[in-house]
Scaffold this motif. Structure first.
Motif, PDB file in Angstrom:
ATOM      1  N   VAL A 159      -4.125   9.488   4.395  1.00 41.59           N
ATOM      2  CA  VAL A 159      -3.926   8.499   5.470  1.00 41.59           C
ATOM      3  C   VAL A 159      -2.564   9.345   5.757  1.00 41.59           C
TER       4      VAL A 159
ATOM      5  N   GLU B  57      -4.294   2.222   5.745  1.00 37.66           N
ATOM      6  CA  GLU B  57      -4.828   2.057   4.187  1.00 37.66           C
ATOM      7  C   GLU B  57      -5.234   0.672   3.987  1.00 37.66           C
TER       8      GLU B  57
ATOM      9  N   THR C  59      -8.926  -0.827   2.854  1.00 38.95           N
ATOM     10  CA  THR C  59      -8.950  -1.432   1.408  1.00 38.95           C
ATOM     11  C   THR C  59      -9.487  -2.724   1.616  1.00 38.95           C
TER      12      THR C  59
ATOM     13  N   GLN D 290      -9.535   1.127  -3.618  1.00 37.38           N
ATOM     14  CA  GLN D 290      -8.166   1.254  -3.634  1.00 37.38           C
ATOM     15  C   GLN D 290      -7.668   2.741  -4.032  1.00 37.38           C
TER      16      GLN D 290
ATOM     17  N   ILE E 241      -7.677   6.130  -2.165  1.00 35.57           N
ATOM     18  CA  ILE E 241      -6.862   6.172  -0.843  1.00 35.57           C
ATOM     19  C   ILE E 241      -5.409   6.568  -1.121  1.00 35.57           C
TER      20      ILE E 241
ATOM     21  N   SER F  39      -1.693   7.196   0.922  1.00 33.04           N
ATOM     22  CA  SER F  39      -1.040   7.152   2.195  1.00 33.04           C
ATOM     23  C   SER F  39       0.472   7.742   2.465  1.00 33.04           C
TER      24      SER F  39
ATOM     25  N   ILE G 242      -6.684  10.666   9.211  1.00 30.15           N
ATOM     26  CA  ILE G 242      -7.515  10.228   7.855  1.00 30.15           C
ATOM     27  C   ILE G 242      -8.053  11.434   7.328  1.00 30.15           C
TER      28      ILE G 242
END
Length: 225
Positions: free
Chosen positions: A151, A176, A180, A186, A189, A191, A217
Motif C-alpha cells: 500500500v 492498511e 486488516t 496482517q 500487507i 504500507s 495498492i
C-alpha cells in the motif's frame, strides 16, 4: 506493517527511473501515455519491494497461513481471475474515475484510488462515503488470499516535503488498517508513503495534482520462489 521501501527496490527502482525519464522527455508519448508509464513503473517498483519480503524469516509461516504458494501457470490464471473480479465489482467506481485497476508486469495488479475521492483534504481519514468501495476491495483481497499487498501513499507537491511525506504515510496506513480491520491477514500487507516523489502527472496544474494525490495498492502473487 510499515516498511522502508527506499532500501529495498534496487533493480525495480532503476527500471522506474528509466521509464519515467523516457516519459518525461516526450519520446512520442501522449500526456496520458506518460502518466501511465510512470504509474506502471512506480507500481512495478513497489510490487518488487513486497516480493523482496520473501527473504524474511516469516516467509514459510505466511505461505502456510494462506494455504500454500502459487506455482507455474496457476499464477497467471489466479491473478487474471482476480483482475476480472476487481473490474466487475468496481465497475461504477472505475467509470466515475474514483478507482483504477491496472495490470502490471510479473502478474501483479494495481488498484489505485485518488486522494480526492477517498480522503478529506489534508486528512488521513477515509471518507465514510468511500467505505463501500473499500469493502468491495477488501472482499476480493480476502477471496484471493494467496497474495501480498504493498500500500503506497502519494501526494502532490503543494506544501512542504516533510508534511507531504507524513501525510502519505498516514494515508497508506489508514488503507492498511481498513483492510486488516476487514479481515485481511496482517502479514500479507506492507504500507509506506512516497510523499511527492512519485508523481504520475505534472504538479503545475490542478488536474495533475489531483492525479498525484493517491493511494495505490499493488497486489503481488505469493509464489514458492
Amino acid at each position: 506493517m510499515k516498511v522502508d521501501f527506499s532500501k529495498r527496490i534496487a533493480v525495480a527502482a532503476t527500471v522506474a527511473v528509466m521509464i519515467a525519464g523516457c516519459a518525461a522527455d516526450g519520446s512520442g508519448m501522449s500526456q496520458t501515455g506518460r502518466g501511465a508509464a510512470i504509474g506502471t513503473a512506480t507500481g512495478a517498483a513497489a510490487g518488487a519491494l513486497i516480493g523482496s519480503l520473501g527473504a524474511n524469516a516469516g516467509r514459510g509461516a505466511l505461505i502456510g497461513a494462506v494455504g500454500g504458494a502459487l506455482i507455474g501457470s496457476a499464477v497467471g490464471h489466479y491473478m487474471e481471475q482476480q483482475h476480472q473480479d476487481f473490474q466487475k465489482a468496481l465497475a461504477d467506481e472505475i467509470a466515475n474515475g474514483m478507482i483504477r485497476v491496472q495490470k502490471l508486469p510479473n502478474d501483479e495488479l494495481l488498484v489505485g484510488m485518488t486522494g480526492e475521492t477517498a480522503f478529506e483534504v489534508d486528512s488521513d481519514r477515509i471518507k465514510p462515503g468511500f467505505y463501500s468501495t473499500m469493502d468491495k476491495i477488501a472482499a476480493i483481497v480476502n477471496q484471493y488470499g494467496k497474495t501480498e499487498l504493498a500500500v503506497a501513499g502519494h501526494t502532490d507537491s503543494t506544501g512542504s516535503a516533510q508534511h507531504n511525506q507524513l501525510l502519505s504515510e498516514r494515508r497508506a496506513g489508514s488503507v492498511e488498517n481498513y483492510l486488516t480491520g476487514s479481515g485481511v491477514y496482517q502479514e500479507r500487507i506492507a504500507s509506506a508513503g512516497f510523499g511527492m516523489n512519485k508523481p504520475v502527472a505534472s504538479n503545475s496544474t490542478e488536474a495533475g495534482r489531483r492525479l498525484n494525490r493517491r493511494v495505490d495498492i499493488i497486489i503481488v502473487p505469493i509464489t514458492a520462489t
